[in-house]
Design a protein around this motif. Sequence first.
Motif, mmCIF file in Angstrom:
data_model
loop_
_atom_site.group_PDB
_atom_site.id
_atom_site.type_symbol
_atom_site.label_atom_id
_atom_site.label_comp_id
_atom_site.label_asym_id
_atom_site.label_seq_id
_atom_site.Cartn_x
_atom_site.Cartn_y
_atom_site.Cartn_z
ATOM 1 N N ARG A 104 0.717 -1.173 -0.111
ATOM 2 C CA ARG A 104 0.053 -0.057 0.056
ATOM 3 C C ARG A 104 0.949 1.233 0.093
ATOM 4 O O ARG A 104 0.777 2.315 -0.816
ATOM 5 N N LEU A 105 1.867 1.291 0.622
ATOM 6 C CA LEU A 105 2.726 2.370 0.934
ATOM 7 C C LEU A 105 3.534 2.679 -0.489
ATOM 8 O O LEU A 105 3.632 3.996 -0.775
ATOM 9 N N LEU A 106 4.086 1.466 -0.973
ATOM 10 C CA LEU A 106 4.738 1.615 -2.188
ATOM 11 C C LEU A 106 4.091 2.338 -3.140
ATOM 12 O O LEU A 106 4.430 3.034 -4.164
ATOM 13 N N GLU A 107 2.982 1.971 -3.386
ATOM 14 C CA GLU A 107 1.936 2.302 -4.395
ATOM 15 C C GLU A 107 1.372 3.748 -4.247
ATOM 16 O O GLU A 107 0.859 4.326 -4.953
ATOM 17 N N SER A 108 1.759 4.289 -3.128
ATOM 18 C CA SER A 108 1.412 5.968 -2.719
ATOM 19 C C SER A 108 2.330 6.479 -2.679
ATOM 20 O O SER A 108 2.918 7.074 -3.676
ATOM 21 N N THR A 109 3.159 6.702 -1.492
ATOM 22 C CA THR A 109 4.026 7.779 -1.324
ATOM 23 C C THR A 109 5.390 7.017 -1.333
ATOM 24 O O THR A 109 6.523 7.985 -1.016
ATOM 25 N N GLY A 110 5.615 6.093 -1.078
ATOM 26 C CA GLY A 110 6.961 5.391 -0.907
ATOM 27 C C GLY A 110 7.271 5.307 0.302
ATOM 28 O O GLY A 110 6.725 5.878 1.247
ATOM 29 N N ILE A 111 8.443 4.486 0.878
ATOM 30 C CA ILE A 111 8.683 4.315 2.191
ATOM 31 C C ILE A 111 10.136 4.977 2.511
ATOM 32 O O ILE A 111 11.076 5.045 1.723
ATOM 33 N N GLN A 112 10.145 5.634 3.577
ATOM 34 C CA GLN A 112 11.182 6.244 4.096
ATOM 35 C C GLN A 112 11.708 5.244 5.052
ATOM 36 O O GLN A 112 11.338 4.623 5.868
ATOM 37 N N ALA A 113 13.174 5.337 5.041
ATOM 38 C CA ALA A 113 13.936 4.144 5.473
ATOM 39 C C ALA A 113 14.113 4.236 7.051
ATOM 40 O O ALA A 113 13.949 5.413 7.454
ATOM 41 N N CYS A 114 13.935 3.299 7.659
ATOM 42 C CA CYS A 114 14.090 2.895 9.131
ATOM 43 C C CYS A 114 14.986 1.812 9.310
ATOM 44 O O CYS A 114 14.405 0.451 9.573
ATOM 45 N N GLY A 115 16.140 2.203 9.667
ATOM 46 C CA GLY A 115 17.063 1.001 9.694
ATOM 47 C C GLY A 115 16.854 0.149 10.929
ATOM 48 O O GLY A 115 17.087 -1.262 10.838
ATOM 49 N N ALA A 116 16.691 0.751 12.024
ATOM 50 C CA ALA A 116 16.329 -0.086 13.245
ATOM 51 C C ALA A 116 14.998 -0.920 13.098
ATOM 52 O O ALA A 116 15.211 -2.170 13.489
ATOM 53 N N LEU A 117 14.205 -0.669 12.276
ATOM 54 C CA LEU A 117 13.067 -1.486 11.993
ATOM 55 C C LEU A 117 13.285 -2.765 11.138
ATOM 56 O O LEU A 117 12.864 -3.543 11.220
ATOM 57 N N GLU A 118 14.159 -2.444 10.133
ATOM 58 C CA GLU A 118 14.474 -3.370 9.195
ATOM 59 C C GLU A 118 15.271 -4.481 9.860
ATOM 60 O O GLU A 118 14.995 -5.566 9.618
#
Length: 248
Positions: A104-118
């Motif tokens: 859903r996010l890729l299809e809309s505004t894109g993802i801002q990175a969060c290294g800790a969450l990854e």
Amino acid sequence: MHSQGQVKLLRHHLLAKARLAQRALDYSIKGYSLRSSDFSRSAHLGDHEGEEQHHRVKELGRELMSRGIAHSSDAHFVFAALGISSALHAAQSAAVGIAQDTSRLLESTGIQACGALEAAGRHVNAAMRVAVIALFAREVSHAHAVLRYKPWLQLRELSSVALHPHIGRWAGGQGDFERSIIRNLTEVAKQTHEMADAILFWLDGDSYKAACASGGSPSAREETDAAALTYISTGRAPIRRMPQGVSC
């Protein structure tokens, strides 16, 4: 069907369910980490089959328990299988939730990175992988390693606004997305522990006997346990290869 044959069939369906749940989680984590809609879509591929395998496990398990089981080891397995399948089913649903959010996010505004969450996603994925190996290989030490790993402590920190590294953008769609990922990762971590608990209920009573029969030793088991725990925490230490047919 003879009860022994039903126990074997139950194991077959349980392992099939484990493959599907691990694959869904692996694809969902890769989808988020690599910003890949293809991986996120692939996390849905086993939805119908996963429902079917979970239903078969419940059906066979309840039938065996209602009729009575001659061997105590089989009885332990049947009881554990019901808990393991439920944990896998909940974990697969949470993995699909991660994939849905990512798509859903890729299809809309894109993802801002969060290294800790990854990183948290990779660790939870590794813990599930070790739990699945414990199930396939009947490896008590790997189940113990999963239980000693506490990923939700890190996830709790990430869910705290005061400690979140991206506090400035934790409002709106991005914040909702990251909180949803954290909730689903926490659910997977919880269900992975439930799975490890059930595996130990099934195996732990005979663990020393089995180790002696195979030429193992307490020190060898401790080394295996330590290797599995290190793998969960870093993703780099070698552990026993995943049985053929399991994702990745």
